[in-house]
Write an enzyme that holds these catalytic residues in place. Structure first.
Site, PDB file in Angstrom:
ATOM      1  CD  GLU A   1      -2.877  -1.098   0.226  1.00  0.00           C
ATOM      2  OE1 GLU A   1      -3.234  -0.068  -0.055  1.00  0.00           O
ATOM      3  OE2 GLU A   1      -3.768  -2.030   0.029  1.00  0.00           O
TER       4      GLU A   1
ATOM      5  CB  CYS B   1      -1.811   7.078   1.257  1.00  0.00           C
ATOM      6  SG  CYS B   1      -3.184   6.067   1.987  1.00  0.00           S
TER       7      CYS B   1
END
Ligand code: NAP
Length: 481
Positions: free
Chosen positions: A255, A289
């Site tokens: 990720e 993010c």
């Protein structure tokens, strides 16, 4: 009690094989709101790290065959403990990460939900049974726990990134070694403690802290007893780790970074788009993010959006996250704050007008929000993951042009689309090169949904029905029945 004192029950030692142990040396955890030392914690060297692998490997023998229902119950109890102690969790997050109280409490709740979701998923892993097309055999598929999982998490969501990995790993029957970011280890140690109190047997969850993550991780990934890596962090470090996992052909879930476009199409509700932008840009002070990194505004509404966005930002209060009335806390460190200031200086050198919307406190790692108008697509701010409260605005005239600019990046984690109606939003969303698209919303992360990126934003999905499969190996039995 002073407001920046750790909760009494917060562990500061590492969790290995069910006991709390010291490291070979010690390292300091800093409170970014006032730069004071919050705690001294253990600093694992390679031998301490490998003892955690040994503990996880030993525990796997029993945990992998523990009935799914029993594993589910441990996770369910962990969810209940985390929910009941959400304020303790939020306090730890605020103290070591700096974010605003509301964001920290939101994260604590979100983090606990991963334990609830995966407690439910633990008992739902389904194999398969069917005949081959030629009917010469039956095809039976089974999913079994992959083994010891090495989990590496970043500093921006110290609780949620840990539970998003520990939940599915434990539900699948894997045991784990968790290595949190050096800036935010205390929340992860506390999550380890929650799982112990919930009944996770010794060695099922191990948490190590270290100042030498490169050396420690290389040794762990080279150890044949480790079966998978789940990493959340920057694309740059993800690439380093992928090179290491390639040596052992180790499954790797990644990720990674993002550069999310936030598109406001002609006809969209500007007030709603601004409310969404306040969440997509400002949650966690922009250190997410999934943070909206660049705004593409249709020329018919660009000025209205900019004015309303600036006005909403002007209403924020900046200050220590531990004071609950503050909307924007500190960044995690002076280093991270300075990275954002350097980006702003680069944008200024490219001709952008750089003016803070508010004054930020001078002590601690605080930064004011910035809206940078009339930014050119392709300039520094649109190419770089900002990870701070800076919003570059780009104007467009044509929908195809906006989509092309949005997709013009190596990243592909999430995109935001504001449209006059959901149908238009979905039509545009289908053209976005990102693993996730938020349509007329500023926040879509949910433990029940598959989270993950396309392109250089990652490999694999966390959460949803897919998350548990990152920790399962498929085995096929061809049977002559
Ligand atoms: P980072 O520098 O990549 O660090 C992430 C983790 O990797 C930390 O635990 C760090 O430990 C460790 N690490 C650093 N260098 C390493 C190495 N050579 N070998 C092994 N481990 C190493 O990222 P960050 O600054 O903490 O977090 C911000 C980044 O994470 C952003 O790019 C953000 O987009 C990304 N992120 C992605 C997601 C997602 O779900 N896609 C979610 C959150 C954040 P140390 O702290 O000890 O260096």
């Amino acid at each position: 009690m002073s407001v920046d004192v750790l909760p009494a029950a917060a562990p500061t030692r590492m969790l290995i094989g069910g006991t709390w142990v010291d490291g070979a040396a010690a390292l300091n955890v800093i409170n970014p709101a006032n730069l004071s030392v919050l705690a001294e914690i253990g600093d694992a060297d390679v031998s301490v790290a490998l003892s955690a692998v040994t503990a996880a490997h030993d525990a796997f023998t029993t945990w992998s065959v523990t009935p799914a229902r029993q594993r589910a119950e441990v996770l369910r109890r962990a969810y209940e403990i985390m929910s009941a102690e959400a304020e303790v969790c939020a306090r730890l997050i605020v103290l070591e990460n700096g974010k605003a109280w509301r964001d920290a409490l939101g994260e604590a709740t979100y983090a606990a939900e991963f334990f609830r979701w995966f407690s439910e998923e633990a008992a739902r892993v389904a194999g398969g049974f069917r005949y081959s097309p030629a009917r010469d055999k039956t095809i039976i598929t089974d999913h079994r726990p992959i083994g010891v999982a090495y989990l590496i998490t970043p500093w921006n969501f110290p609780a949620a990134m840990a539970t998003r990995k520990l939940g599915p790993a434990l539900a699948a029957g894997c045991t784990a070694v968790l290595k949190p970011a050096a800036e935010t280890p205390l929340t992860a140690l506390w999550v380890g403690d929650v799982l112990q109190r919930a009944g996770a047997p010794a060695g099922v969850v191990n948490v190590i802290t270290t100042s030498t993550s490169g050396d420690v991780s290389r040794a762990i990934l080279a150890d044949p007893r480790v079966a998978t890596l789940s990493f959340t962090g920057s694309t740059e470090v993800g690439r380093i780790l992928l090179r290491q996992t390639a040596e052992r052909v180790l499954p790797s879930s990644m990720e990674l970074g993002g550069n999310a476009p936030f598109i406001v199409l002609a006809g969209a509700d500007v007030d709603k788009a601004v409310a969404g932008a306040m969440i997509a840009k400002m949650r966690n002070g922009g250190a997410a993010c999934t943070a909206a990194n660049r705004f593409y505004l249709h020329e018919s509404l660009a000025d209205r959006f900019a004015l309303a966005f600036e006005s909403a930002l002007r209403g924020l209060r900046i200050g220590p996250g531990i004071e609950q009335g503050n909307d924007l806390g500190a960044m995690v460190s002076v280093r991270e704050r300075d990275k954002v200031l350097t980006l702003l200086a680069a944008a200024g050198a490219e001709g952008a007008a750089i003016e803070p919307i508010l004054d930020a406190p001078q002590t601690g790692a605080f930064i004011a929000p910035y809206v940078v108008r009339d930014v050119a697509h392709g300039s520094t701010l649109t190419r770089t993951e900002i990870f701070g409260p800076v919003a570059p605005l780009v104007t467009f005239g044509d929908e195809d042009e906006a989509i092309a600019m949005a997709n013009d990046t190596e990243y592909g984690l999430i995109s935001y689309v504001y449209a006059a109606d959901a149908g238009t939003g979905v039509r545009v969303a289908r053209r976005m090169e990102s693993g996730m698209v938020a349509i007329n919303r500023g926040l879509i992360a949910d433990p029940a949904a598959p989270f993950g990126g396309m392109k250089e934003s990652g490999l694999g999905r966390e959460g949803g029905f897919a998350g548990i499969h990152e920790f399962l190996e498929t085995q096929y039995f061809g049977v002559d029945l």
